[in-house]
Every structure is written in C-alpha cells, then in structure tokens.
Design an enzyme around this catalytic site. Sequence first.
Site, mmCIF file in Angstrom:
data_model
loop_
_atom_site.group_PDB
_atom_site.id
_atom_site.type_symbol
_atom_site.label_atom_id
_atom_site.label_comp_id
_atom_site.label_asym_id
_atom_site.label_seq_id
_atom_site.Cartn_x
_atom_site.Cartn_y
_atom_site.Cartn_z
ATOM 1 C CB SER A 1 77.789 21.306 9.177
ATOM 2 O OG SER A 1 76.481 20.921 9.516
ATOM 3 C CE1 TYR B 1 79.081 20.652 14.221
ATOM 4 C CE2 TYR B 1 76.970 20.755 13.088
ATOM 5 C CZ TYR B 1 78.262 20.271 13.183
ATOM 6 O OH TYR B 1 78.737 19.393 12.235
#
Length: 340
Positions: free
Chosen positions: A132, A157
């Site tokens: 990501s 995350y």
Amino acid sequence: MNIKKPKILITGAAGFIGFHLSKLLLDNDYEVIGIDNLNDYYDPNLKKDRLEILGKNNNFIFQKIDLKDKTEVDKTFETYKPDYVINLAAQAGVRYSLKNPYAYVDSNLIGFMNILEACRNYPVKHLIYASSSSVYGGNKVAPFSTSHNVDHPVSLYAATKKSNELMAHTYSHLYKIPTTGLRFFTVYGPWGRPDMAYFSFTKNILEGKPIKVFNYGNMERDFTYIDDIVEGVYKLLDVIPKPNPDWDETKDDISTSFAPYKIYNIGNNQPVQLMKFINILEEKIGKKAEKIYMDMQPGDVLRTYADVSDLEKDIGFKPSTSIEEGLEKFVAWYKDYYNI
C-alpha cells in the site's frame, strides 16, 4: 492445439480489486480460484453480487475461506495446485485500524504468513501481493519512490503492509519464491469499497447528507482508476523477479535484492487536490455537497504521489483514465446499482 492457460489463485476475490482482476483474467481464458471470507467490514451483499458475476464463467472456482485458517488454505493449494498466486485479501482501511487493531494482525500478518507457507510447500511460479502507498507514512519527499526508506508508518494498517514486504523478502531469500509487492495508490471506480471517501461522498450527496472534509480539504491523493490498476497487475504476471547476486544496498535499488524480490508503486502519478476532487464529483452527480470541514484524522497523510518509473520501464505502465472520466463512470455505476 488448445494450450491450457495457467491457474491463478486470487485471495480477496470478492473484494474491489480482486473482483476486477478476476474478471480480466477470466476474460483472457485463465482459470481463477478465488478465495474470500466475505466478512462484514462493509456490506457483504456487494461482495456477493461481485461473485455472482464471476460465477457466470465456468473457469471460476470460489472457496469461502478465512486466510487465518491454515488447514483450509493448505487444502486449497493442494487441491488446485495454482501456478500463480495474487494475494489481495487484507483488512483494509486506516481509520478502522485505530478501533480494531487485531483484525489487521489476523488478516494481514497471520493470513499472509499462511499464504507464504503454502507457496513454500506447494511451489508457485510467482507470488504477487498487495502492499500500500500508506507504507510511506510520514515521508515528505514526493513523488514517493520505492528507493525511499519506509520505516516511519503512521497507522497499524501501514505497519502490517510494510511487514508483508519484509516477510515476502524473507521467503524469497530462504525458499527462492519469486515475490512482487505492489504499493497501491488510492484505487477507485465501479464496484468500489463503500468505506472509501469517493463512495461515501457520492452516497451522502445523493441523499442530501453532509460530507466530512478532513484537514479542511488540504490533502492530495494519487487517485488511480481500477481498470488501469488491474491492467498493470495482469501485465506483471510473467515479469518474474530474478535475484541479483551482486546486490549492494549502498548503490543498488532497494526495491530489488539478492533474492527474487521486487517492489513497485502502482498509481496514477498525478495527485489531485481533495477540493478539486469533490468539485468534479459534484459536477458528475449534478448536485452540490454540504460540507463539514474537520481536522486531520490520526493515521492520515497529507499527500500521496506515486513515482511509477519502474513500472513504466518494465511493463510500459501508463494510466490512461482521467479523474473526470473515472468519476463519471463510478457515478453512472452507483446510480445503476442502487437504482437511483
């Protein structure tokens, strides 16, 4: 002679990117084994409707499995013996990670570990996995490059995604599994995720509800249309990383290694200001938004901006969908899907 196409296992196949990628592969005659746990992080009906479309193709096999269930993951690998694995299953979302940290450990760490172990025990030609843009965390230098250090995440995350890259490298080194990590930059489009801003903004504007504009709109995102993303992933299938035995971290690209390992950014390479994005969305919907301006949220970043020169060099990656065209397609899909 009819040459049988390879088998590709896709985790998170009922998810946004997983659905579009599965569809593209099926359209190109690949056999796709899809795994998903159909959790309720967002409306499972959306996931089921995506699966219904994929299920119309005889080359699609679906297994409802949670990646943290090692026995079931192994059984799937043993049964279907995939040639390639694309791991897109993950607990997504930055803000949710502030409230539900263990969901990220289960899915993004334990789940990914089970995929790596399965690739070791049932060898595959190539493991591609989702990282990501959030791994860039507090980085200030833009555009974000895979040659930059990413040791300062600002959300759990992001930390789990950085961990995936480290875990993949270890398995590439120890067991010679070729791995490619893709740092996705704000993917949007039809059949998207309801927790993403563009989706919730559209919903609220159409329902006459206010939208929350964080950091008073002073943010930029490298919005990347879904078709451009899956085309890039598709082209990478056979771009299999090779080890560089002479690799030297003082002078060589840190997105490569002495192991068969590679990291790419996959984004639009054109950041859009949040307020411009909202203006375009209002225009495509044909209605003005009522805006509530708010402070920056914990875990958020001011800007994302992908340097995609590696991807351009290796597969000719060139996103072709403008933000205007992409949002128009999304709004048309949204109105059709929700009968508006």
